[in-house]
Design a protein around this motif. Sequence first.
Motif, PDB file in Angstrom:
ATOM      1  N   GLN A 168       0.825  -1.208   0.000  1.00 39.53           N
ATOM      2  CA  GLN A 168       0.000   0.000   0.000  1.00 39.53           C
ATOM      3  C   GLN A 168       0.858   1.257   0.000  1.00 39.53           C
ATOM      4  O   GLN A 168       0.520   2.246  -0.658  1.00 39.53           O
ATOM      5  CB  GLN A 168      -0.946  -0.009   1.196  1.00 39.53           C
ATOM      6  N   HIS A 171       1.662   2.137  -3.463  1.00 40.99           N
ATOM      7  CA  HIS A 171       0.555   2.776  -4.180  1.00 40.99           C
ATOM      8  C   HIS A 171       0.348   4.216  -3.715  1.00 40.99           C
ATOM      9  O   HIS A 171       0.037   5.103  -4.519  1.00 40.99           O
ATOM     10  CB  HIS A 171      -0.722   1.960  -3.992  1.00 40.99           C
ATOM     11  N   CYS A 174       3.036   6.200  -5.390  1.00 36.77           N
ATOM     12  CA  CYS A 174       2.737   6.367  -6.815  1.00 36.77           C
ATOM     13  C   CYS A 174       1.671   7.443  -7.035  1.00 36.77           C
ATOM     14  O   CYS A 174       1.760   8.245  -7.972  1.00 36.77           O
ATOM     15  CB  CYS A 174       2.286   5.043  -7.416  1.00 36.77           C
ATOM     16  N   ASN A 216      -0.277  -5.549  -9.687  1.00 36.19           N
ATOM     17  CA  ASN A 216       0.413  -4.294  -9.415  1.00 36.19           C
ATOM     18  C   ASN A 216       1.188  -3.768 -10.622  1.00 36.19           C
ATOM     19  O   ASN A 216       1.478  -2.579 -10.705  1.00 36.19           O
ATOM     20  CB  ASN A 216       1.379  -4.463  -8.239  1.00 36.19           C
ATOM     21  N   SER A 219      -0.110  -0.639 -12.778  1.00 38.78           N
ATOM     22  CA  SER A 219      -0.117   0.745 -12.306  1.00 38.78           C
ATOM     23  C   SER A 219       1.237   1.237 -11.826  1.00 38.78           C
ATOM     24  O   SER A 219       1.370   2.379 -11.410  1.00 38.78           O
ATOM     25  CB  SER A 219      -1.130   0.902 -11.168  1.00 38.78           C
ATOM     26  N   ARG A 343      -6.414   3.304  -6.488  1.00 40.45           N
ATOM     27  CA  ARG A 343      -5.316   2.353  -6.377  1.00 40.45           C
ATOM     28  C   ARG A 343      -5.513   1.321  -5.277  1.00 40.45           C
ATOM     29  O   ARG A 343      -5.059   0.182  -5.410  1.00 40.45           O
ATOM     30  CB  ARG A 343      -4.005   3.106  -6.104  1.00 40.45           C
ATOM     31  N   VAL A 344      -6.148   1.707  -4.175  1.00 39.05           N
ATOM     32  CA  VAL A 344      -6.265   0.819  -3.020  1.00 39.05           C
ATOM     33  C   VAL A 344      -7.652   0.189  -2.999  1.00 39.05           C
ATOM     34  O   VAL A 344      -8.655   0.895  -2.889  1.00 39.05           O
ATOM     35  CB  VAL A 344      -6.015   1.594  -1.706  1.00 39.05           C
TER      36      VAL A 344
END
Length: 359
Positions: A168, A171, A174, A216, A219, A343-344
């Motif tokens: 996480q 992400h 990112c 993953n 992304s 993303r999450v």
Amino acid sequence: MTGTPDADAPVPRTSPPIIAVDAMGGDNAPREVVRGAVMAFRELGLRVLLVGRRTEIAAQLAEEGALRDIPVVHAEDNIAMDEGALASWRRPRSSAAVGCRLIRRGDADALVSAGSTGGIVATSTVRLRTQPGVLRPALAVTLPTGPVPTIMVDAGANADAKPEMLVQFAHLGCAYAQTAFGVERPRVGVLNIGSEPGKGNRLIRRASELLAAPENSESMDFRGNIEGHDLLRGRVDVVVTDGHTGNVALKTIEGTAAFTMNALKEALTSSALARTGALLQRGALRGVRERFDSETYGGAALLGLNGTVVIAHGDSHPEGIAQACRLAHDLAGGRIGDQIRRRVPQRSPHWLHRRSEER
């Protein structure tokens, strides 16, 4: 701590973001913080408001000739610099807590504070709560790799972490890289004791396995392990680590930069010839100093909450506070919360805990 979007998300705003500045947080509060907020308003054109003891703030605003320009929201208490996580419960009326309340009510979009990192992290987490699916918020700092800084997550919010948390954190980093620096597909590396696959402890090895999974790869561009000497080489856009290791690495970089600048200053003032050379190169030297000056980057962003929070350095001067406001403006204006939600996965964090414990 995970909340629901309806209950905890701040009210959406279409106008430019409003930055709530904790006027009472920091070694130089309130004078330098107020001056920084005025600089953010006048020089950067940002919408700011100040939170803290009204009488003290008003006196400082009057000195700056900005009494009518910047609103003040009264808060009777503040978190001291030597207070930690318990301050979130001990001081429910602190300026940081009131700033979080403004975000939840939709009266502000972000909070900037130079107060105690532990106190601000705990207060923000309790008051704003984590976004759906986010296990823990994480501190993201920028490293001066240029032309695009490298983001390191986590820099001190979570000393103990699980492999899924590190995924996480990647992400979150990112989302930061995309929102603040326009990096379309960030390169991600895990901070480790060696670059070869299979290196490191169980936490790092398992996190690397998860980051390399196909879900993953769409992304992010996972580059595997990086070592400490790679942090300032710009090999990746996002460095992932636990908060304990990240904080040690960050303080080491800051200490090394300070030592190097002091040594350079001594060398350039050691003789008349050296001073003449320094005078001729003052523009280049100023650029180097600014590149390694922590105030240039505005501090650390606390990612994963229902609201934008930026924690400036405790000894920030006006320039540092203004840059922290700029960072908060860019993140809130770029809707980093929406990037993180995409993303999450919005699964219950208990599912991830169980999955980690089963292994």
